[in-house]
Motif scaffolding. Structure first.
Motif, PDB file in Angstrom:
ATOM      1  N   VAL A 455       0.858  -1.181   0.000  1.00 53.35           N
ATOM      2  CA  VAL A 455       0.000   0.000   0.000  1.00 53.35           C
ATOM      3  C   VAL A 455       0.900   1.239   0.000  1.00 53.35           C
ATOM      4  CG1 VAL A 455      -1.910   1.203   1.112  1.00 53.35           C
ATOM      5  CG2 VAL A 455      -1.731  -1.291   1.305  1.00 53.35           C
ATOM      6  N   ASN A 456       0.773   2.040  -1.033  1.00 50.91           N
ATOM      7  CA  ASN A 456       1.572   3.234  -1.245  1.00 50.91           C
ATOM      8  C   ASN A 456       0.709   4.443  -0.902  1.00 50.91           C
ATOM      9  OD1 ASN A 456       3.318   5.227  -2.321  1.00 50.91           O
ATOM     10  ND2 ASN A 456       2.512   4.932  -4.388  1.00 50.91           N
ATOM     11  N   ILE A 457       0.926   5.035   0.277  1.00 50.54           N
ATOM     12  CA  ILE A 457       0.072   6.122   0.744  1.00 50.54           C
ATOM     13  C   ILE A 457       0.806   7.444   0.582  1.00 50.54           C
ATOM     14  CG2 ILE A 457      -1.209   7.062   2.693  1.00 50.54           C
ATOM     15  CD1 ILE A 457      -1.629   4.226   3.690  1.00 50.54           C
ATOM     16  N   GLN A 458       0.200   8.339  -0.189  1.00 52.29           N
ATOM     17  CA  GLN A 458       0.804   9.615  -0.548  1.00 52.29           C
ATOM     18  C   GLN A 458      -0.066  10.772  -0.092  1.00 52.29           C
ATOM     19  OE1 GLN A 458       3.668  10.106  -2.476  1.00 52.29           O
ATOM     20  NE2 GLN A 458       4.079   7.900  -2.601  1.00 52.29           N
ATOM     21  N   GLY A 459       0.575  11.886   0.223  1.00 56.51           N
ATOM     22  CA  GLY A 459      -0.160  13.143   0.252  1.00 56.51           C
ATOM     23  C   GLY A 459      -0.325  13.613  -1.182  1.00 56.51           C
ATOM     24  N   ASP A 460      -1.216  14.567  -1.411  1.00 60.39           N
ATOM     25  CA  ASP A 460      -1.371  15.027  -2.785  1.00 60.39           C
ATOM     26  C   ASP A 460      -0.156  15.830  -3.239  1.00 60.39           C
ATOM     27  OD1 ASP A 460      -2.337  16.846  -0.854  1.00 60.39           O
ATOM     28  OD2 ASP A 460      -3.501  17.958  -2.317  1.00 60.39           O
ATOM     29  N   GLY A 461       0.615  16.363  -2.293  1.00 59.70           N
ATOM     30  CA  GLY A 461       1.857  17.025  -2.664  1.00 59.70           C
ATOM     31  C   GLY A 461       2.904  16.035  -3.133  1.00 59.70           C
ATOM     32  N   SER A 462       3.174  15.029  -2.334  1.00 63.19           N
ATOM     33  CA  SER A 462       4.191  14.035  -2.702  1.00 63.19           C
ATOM     34  C   SER A 462       3.766  13.221  -3.918  1.00 63.19           C
ATOM     35  CB  SER A 462       4.494  13.105  -1.522  1.00 63.19           C
ATOM     36  OG  SER A 462       3.343  12.389  -1.113  1.00 63.19           O
ATOM     37  N   ALA A 463       2.452  13.049  -4.112  1.00 66.28           N
ATOM     38  CA  ALA A 463       1.970  12.274  -5.257  1.00 66.28           C
ATOM     39  C   ALA A 463       2.380  12.899  -6.578  1.00 66.28           C
ATOM     40  CB  ALA A 463       0.448  12.141  -5.201  1.00 66.28           C
ATOM     41  N   GLY A 464       2.567  14.204  -6.582  1.00 64.73           N
ATOM     42  CA  GLY A 464       2.907  14.885  -7.817  1.00 64.73           C
ATOM     43  C   GLY A 464       4.299  14.607  -8.334  1.00 64.73           C
ATOM     44  N   PHE A 465       5.159  14.028  -7.514  1.00 69.77           N
ATOM     45  CA  PHE A 465       6.542  13.813  -7.936  1.00 69.77           C
ATOM     46  C   PHE A 465       6.668  12.686  -8.964  1.00 69.77           C
ATOM     47  CE2 PHE A 465       7.222  16.356  -4.223  1.00 69.77           C
ATOM     48  CZ  PHE A 465       8.437  17.000  -4.423  1.00 69.77           C
ATOM     49  N   HIS A 466       6.024  11.560  -8.711  1.00 69.84           N
ATOM     50  CA  HIS A 466       6.273  10.393  -9.562  1.00 69.84           C
ATOM     51  C   HIS A 466       5.000   9.596  -9.839  1.00 69.84           C
ATOM     52  CE1 HIS A 466      10.556  11.043  -9.432  1.00 69.84           C
ATOM     53  NE2 HIS A 466      10.561  11.013  -8.123  1.00 69.84           N
ATOM     54  N   VAL A 484      -3.994   8.481  -2.539  1.00 72.04           N
ATOM     55  CA  VAL A 484      -3.635   9.895  -2.461  1.00 72.04           C
ATOM     56  C   VAL A 484      -4.553  10.552  -1.436  1.00 72.04           C
ATOM     57  CG1 VAL A 484      -3.365  12.070  -3.704  1.00 72.04           C
ATOM     58  CG2 VAL A 484      -2.901   9.894  -4.870  1.00 72.04           C
ATOM     59  N   VAL A 485      -3.992  10.903  -0.295  1.00 70.72           N
ATOM     60  CA  VAL A 485      -4.756  11.597   0.746  1.00 70.72           C
ATOM     61  C   VAL A 485      -4.755  13.072   0.358  1.00 70.72           C
ATOM     62  CG1 VAL A 485      -4.976  12.036   3.220  1.00 70.72           C
ATOM     63  CG2 VAL A 485      -4.023   9.858   2.421  1.00 70.72           C
ATOM     64  N   ASN A 486      -5.867  13.526  -0.199  1.00 69.67           N
ATOM     65  CA  ASN A 486      -5.928  14.765  -0.967  1.00 69.67           C
ATOM     66  C   ASN A 486      -6.615  15.871  -0.172  1.00 69.67           C
ATOM     67  OD1 ASN A 486      -6.286  16.761  -2.871  1.00 69.67           O
ATOM     68  ND2 ASN A 486      -7.430  15.498  -4.320  1.00 69.67           N
ATOM     69  N   ASN A 487      -5.803  16.813   0.321  1.00 70.25           N
ATOM     70  CA  ASN A 487      -6.375  17.971   1.010  1.00 70.25           C
ATOM     71  C   ASN A 487      -6.147  19.265   0.239  1.00 70.25           C
ATOM     72  OD1 ASN A 487      -3.685  18.473   1.440  1.00 70.25           O
ATOM     73  ND2 ASN A 487      -3.757  18.267   3.672  1.00 70.25           N
TER      74      ASN A 487
END
Length: 576
Positions: A455-466, A484-487
């Motif tokens: 399970v790859n859990i990302q913030g929406d900021g970190s998700a934008g990298f790759h 993507v935990v998107n706030n």
């Protein structure tokens, strides 16, 4: 012959690239992560011929970080390859994080022919060995193909010995494509047994036993240096024989094998002992765990700064006493130390330990969160991040590997991840606080442990990298669920600005992200199973369904950026 039998490729001569691949195979390498570049073709063909699996990514940083994730789960060295100059430059962030987080990986790169050095040739402007040296344990250019066995075996020993870390070998293209003269091969130590790790001195073991025997409120804190299964088995024998609670750090939490002495909370929970009017530890044992940001820095919040003895065991002597006074420092492999202490203790259980205190400390993990009674939906109409994440974690299969990336998103999940009884929880951002690592770590974990859900859990900021690596997950048919935990913000940044400047100040420089971004739509275009969730009732069922579906998936989980996570509050800085 002092080496291994050479495998001659059918229909062509044995080249330096073939010999490099065969050296890696002989040393136990099964997979290499990277991105194609023509400079490397002789090596890549050698890997195909000898049976090393090649996993290609969409970005070189991810390839290097995948090697990191692979070595953390498999306990084997991770291997990656990046092409000359452009690929190497993209891979530098991965080398930096591997160096900061002590990951034993080998990075292979290539460069223009030796004759074209300083000729402004294609992809030849940067001296890769010189550039890599500050962020590797060893960096070297191999100038003849016959030197491969000697240098490769040396590099892997360096990567895995003492404090582990990354190494880099540069093979100019002419070295990789040149036919090998078998009579000139320098075998070095490639057929020698692996080096044994450092073990504790007898006097150090005796001193440790004395401290264990006198402690009333001991705790053990483990880091990545105690992640192997043999070390964990020795750890829990000691913990159970002596009634010592064990805490993982928030950076790397290994939860197998299980033990009644393993806290379901991370070491940060020890900071709340004064708040619940409980006595603090009188002995802290750090096993392969470095002091610093993941253990409260020098605040004394986690490791008491008075009335507490400190034992620090690490394979790197420079880490001992780095930021805390140490009563007993031992340069040793963690497993070797634990084996020696267990043998010295025999069947004698500790008699001074306050077992009621121990049970109370272990019970801290079951304390109700202060957010439990808050509404599931905030005043903004978005989901409360605590409740959203709690429902997310509740649907994750036991035994899964959870990789955390981002700022507040990873903090919210880290607080609750133990509820699903995971195999491992790792914080990919590491000591560099490097966002985006989670995509590569996740890939490496999935290749190393194909039978586990990852399970790859990302913030929406970190998700934008790759985010394009969702394509990689699909191409290889990996059972990875990305969330993507998107706030719609850089949550730790915007909330930090609120804390420093107050909510009435109108300016919030570059801390917002677009609320219109549809991460699930992008993921669907990359052939992942997808969902966008903004209702609590949909979270657990969707997670359960996606984990039962073969192949990769992605959830766009809409949450509020409020309330502020306590980790952001703890990092608030105000000018004096």
């Amino acid at each position: 012959m002092v080496g291994f039998p050479l495998h001659h490729p059918k229909g062509r001569e044995l080249t330096g690239g073939d010999l490099l691949a065969q050296c890696l195979k002989h040393l136990g390498v099964e997979v290499a992560f990277g991105l194609h570049g023509g400079h490397l073709d002789a090596f890549l063909m050698g890997c195909e011929d000898i049976g090393i699996r090649l996993v290609d990514t969409r970005h070189e940083t991810v390839a290097v970080q995948a090697a990191e994730g692979y070595c953390r789960i498999s306990t084997k060295p991770g291997v990656c390859f990046v092409t000359a100059n452009s690929g190497f430059s993209n891979g530098l962030p991965g080398l930096a994080t591997a160096y900061g987080d002590r990951s034993p990986i080998l990075c292979i790169t290539s460069s223009p022919p030796l004759r074209d050095t300083e000729n402004n040739s294609l992809q030849g402007s940067i001296d890769q060995v010189v550039a890599a040296r500050p962020i590797t344990k060893f960096a070297h250019r191999v100038v003849t193909p016959e030197e491969c066995p000697r240098i490769v075996s040396h590099a892997l020993r360096v990567a895995q010995s003492g404090p582990p870390g990354p190494v880099l070998l540069d093979f100019p293209i002419d070295v990789l494509f040149t036919p090998v003269n078998p009579n000139l091969i320098a075998w070095g130590s490639i057929t020698s047994p692996p080096s044994f790790p450092p073990a504790p001195h007898t006097a150090a073991v005796e001193a440790a036993v004395k401290l264990f025997s006198s402690a009333q409120r001991p705790v053990i804190i483990t880091g990545t240096g105690a992640r192997g299964q043999p070390a964990r088995r020795q750890l829990f024998k000691l913990a159970e024989d002596c009634s010592i609670p064990v805490f993982n750090t928030s950076k790397y939490a290994s939860r197998t094998p299980s033990s009644p002495m393993l806290s379901q909370a991370t070491a940060g929970t020890l900071a709340i002992l004064p708040l619940v009017q409980m006595a603090r530890p009188d002995l802290v044992v750090l096993l392969g765990a470095r002091t610093g940001m993941f253990l409260g820095g020098r605040s004394g919040a986690i490791i008491p700064d008075k009335d507490c003895k400190l034992i620090q065991v690490d394979c790197d002597g420079s880490e001992i006493g780095r930021s805390h006074p140490v009563d007993l420092g031992i340069v040793s492999d963690v497993e070797a130390f634990l084996s020696a202490v267990n043998a010295a203790l025999g069947s004698t259980a500790a008699t001074n330990v306050d077992k009621s205190w121990v049970q109370s400390v272990l019970g801290l993990a079951s304390m109700e969160s202060p957010y439990e009674k808050e509404p599931e939906v905030t005043d903004s109409g978005r989901l409360h991040p605590y409740h959203a994440v709690k429902n997310l974690v509740s649907g994750i299969e036991p035994g899964s590997i959870i990789v955390l990336d981002g700022g507040e998103a990873s903090a919210w999940v880290g607080d609750l991840a133990s509820r699903c009884q995971p195999h491992t929880v790792m914080t990919a951002t590491g000591y560099l606080g490097f966002l985006g690592n989670g995509f590569g770590y996740t890939l490496g974990c999935a290749i190393a442990a194909p039978d586990r859900k990852v399970v790859n859990i990302q913030g929406d900021g970190s998700a934008g990298f790759h985010l394009m690596e969702l394509d990689t997950y699909k191409r290889f048919g990996l059972n990875i669920m990305t969330v993507v935990v998107n706030n719609s913000s850089w949550g730790m940044s915007s909330n930090g600005q609120d804390l420093v400047y107050g909510t009435d100040h109108p300016a919030r420089p570059i801390s917002a992200l677009s609320s219109a971004t549809e991460y699930d739509v992008v993921a669907k275009g990359l052939q992942n199973t997808t969902a966008k969730i903004s209702q609590i009732a949909e979270i657990r069922s969707t997670v359960t369904k996606f984990q039962q579906t073969s192949g990769p998936s992605c959830i766009n989980l809409i949450v509020d950026r409020k309330p502020v996570h306590p980790v952001t509050t703890a990092m608030e800085w105000t000018p004096s």
